[in-house]
Scaffold this motif. Structure first.
Motif, mmCIF file in Angstrom:
data_model
loop_
_atom_site.group_PDB
_atom_site.id
_atom_site.type_symbol
_atom_site.label_atom_id
_atom_site.label_comp_id
_atom_site.label_asym_id
_atom_site.label_seq_id
_atom_site.Cartn_x
_atom_site.Cartn_y
_atom_site.Cartn_z
ATOM 1 N N MET A 128 18.603 8.379 45.172
ATOM 2 C CA MET A 128 19.327 6.886 45.426
ATOM 3 C C MET A 128 19.893 6.709 43.927
ATOM 4 N N PRO A 129 21.279 6.208 43.861
ATOM 5 C CA PRO A 129 22.038 5.785 42.595
ATOM 6 C C PRO A 129 21.459 4.541 42.306
ATOM 7 N N ARG A 130 21.493 4.171 41.110
ATOM 8 C CA ARG A 130 21.177 2.822 40.457
ATOM 9 C C ARG A 130 21.933 2.465 39.286
ATOM 10 N N PRO A 131 22.519 1.593 38.850
ATOM 11 C CA PRO A 131 23.224 1.042 37.710
ATOM 12 C C PRO A 131 22.186 0.930 36.475
ATOM 13 N N VAL A 132 22.369 1.192 35.308
ATOM 14 C CA VAL A 132 21.535 0.948 34.559
ATOM 15 C C VAL A 132 22.265 0.285 33.100
ATOM 16 N N VAL A 133 22.023 -0.967 32.666
ATOM 17 C CA VAL A 133 22.659 -1.622 31.720
ATOM 18 C C VAL A 133 22.253 -1.581 30.392
ATOM 19 N N ASP A 134 22.949 -1.258 29.276
ATOM 20 C CA ASP A 134 22.515 -0.964 27.946
ATOM 21 C C ASP A 134 22.679 -2.418 27.528
ATOM 22 N N VAL A 135 21.527 -3.327 27.384
ATOM 23 C CA VAL A 135 21.717 -4.567 26.901
ATOM 24 C C VAL A 135 22.012 -4.731 25.476
ATOM 25 N N ASP A 136 21.938 -3.620 24.745
ATOM 26 C CA ASP A 136 22.326 -3.674 23.328
ATOM 27 C C ASP A 136 24.039 -3.515 23.199
ATOM 28 N N GLU A 137 24.738 -2.752 24.031
ATOM 29 C CA GLU A 137 26.007 -2.757 24.187
ATOM 30 C C GLU A 137 26.951 -3.892 25.143
ATOM 31 N N TYR A 138 25.984 -4.356 26.104
ATOM 32 C CA TYR A 138 26.773 -5.105 27.036
ATOM 33 C C TYR A 138 27.397 -6.373 26.491
ATOM 34 N N SER A 139 28.492 -6.985 26.714
ATOM 35 C CA SER A 139 29.001 -8.103 26.162
ATOM 36 C C SER A 139 29.029 -9.424 26.955
ATOM 37 N N GLY A 140 28.558 -9.229 28.055
ATOM 38 C CA GLY A 140 28.226 -10.714 29.164
ATOM 39 C C GLY A 140 29.637 -10.953 29.610
ATOM 40 N N CYS A 141 30.580 -9.956 29.561
ATOM 41 C CA CYS A 141 31.957 -10.523 30.014
ATOM 42 C C CYS A 141 31.982 -10.685 31.945
ATOM 43 N N GLY A 142 30.943 -9.958 32.534
ATOM 44 C CA GLY A 142 30.792 -10.036 33.938
ATOM 45 C C GLY A 142 31.609 -9.060 34.946
ATOM 46 N N THR A 143 32.760 -8.398 34.110
ATOM 47 C CA THR A 143 33.666 -7.458 35.014
ATOM 48 C C THR A 143 32.856 -6.634 36.039
ATOM 49 N N CYS A 144 31.678 -6.087 35.401
ATOM 50 C CA CYS A 144 31.020 -5.075 36.357
ATOM 51 C C CYS A 144 30.604 -5.925 37.558
ATOM 52 N N VAL A 145 30.142 -7.118 37.602
ATOM 53 C CA VAL A 145 29.369 -7.911 38.611
ATOM 54 C C VAL A 145 30.524 -8.114 39.564
ATOM 55 N N ASP A 146 31.634 -8.853 39.045
ATOM 56 C CA ASP A 146 33.131 -8.991 39.704
ATOM 57 C C ASP A 146 33.576 -7.786 40.751
ATOM 58 N N SER A 147 33.616 -6.355 39.889
ATOM 59 C CA SER A 147 33.953 -5.241 40.357
ATOM 60 C C SER A 147 33.314 -4.578 41.500
ATOM 61 N N CYS A 148 31.960 -4.649 41.578
ATOM 62 C CA CYS A 148 31.029 -3.843 42.211
ATOM 63 C C CYS A 148 31.202 -4.226 43.838
ATOM 64 N N PRO A 149 31.598 -3.329 44.620
ATOM 65 C CA PRO A 149 32.132 -3.625 46.098
ATOM 66 C C PRO A 149 30.698 -4.036 46.810
ATOM 67 N N ASN A 150 29.618 -3.758 46.411
ATOM 68 C CA ASN A 150 28.314 -3.878 47.252
ATOM 69 C C ASN A 150 27.335 -4.900 46.719
ATOM 70 N N GLY A 151 27.957 -5.948 45.576
ATOM 71 C CA GLY A 151 27.069 -6.944 45.248
ATOM 72 C C GLY A 151 25.627 -6.745 44.643
#
Length: 61
Positions: free
Chosen positions: A1-24
């Motif tokens: 089963m796939p799952r996204p893993v976020v590198d919190v040290d690199e993440y900028s907080g822009c939210g583009t990934c949240v908005d772009s995910c077609p499955n919420g």
């Protein structure tokens, strides 16, 4: 089963990934993208592709 893993040290907080995910799958929590509906991830990698900071990887379990 796939799952996204976020590198919190690199993440900028822009939210583009949240908005772009077609499955919420992702949600912003304290300005960090968190997988809140991992079971909905179909491995499309849109979140990973849209992340300008390259802070997201989609991994297979």
């Amino acid at each position: 089963m796939p799952r996204p893993v976020v590198d919190v040290d690199e993440y900028s907080g822009c939210g583009t990934c949240v908005d772009s995910c077609p499955n919420g799958v992702l949600e912003l929590v304290d300005d960090i993208a968190k997988p809140v509906n991992e079971e909905n991830c179909d491995g499309c990698k849109t979140c990973m592709e849209e992340c300008a900071m390259e802070a997201i990887e989609v991994e297979e379990d």
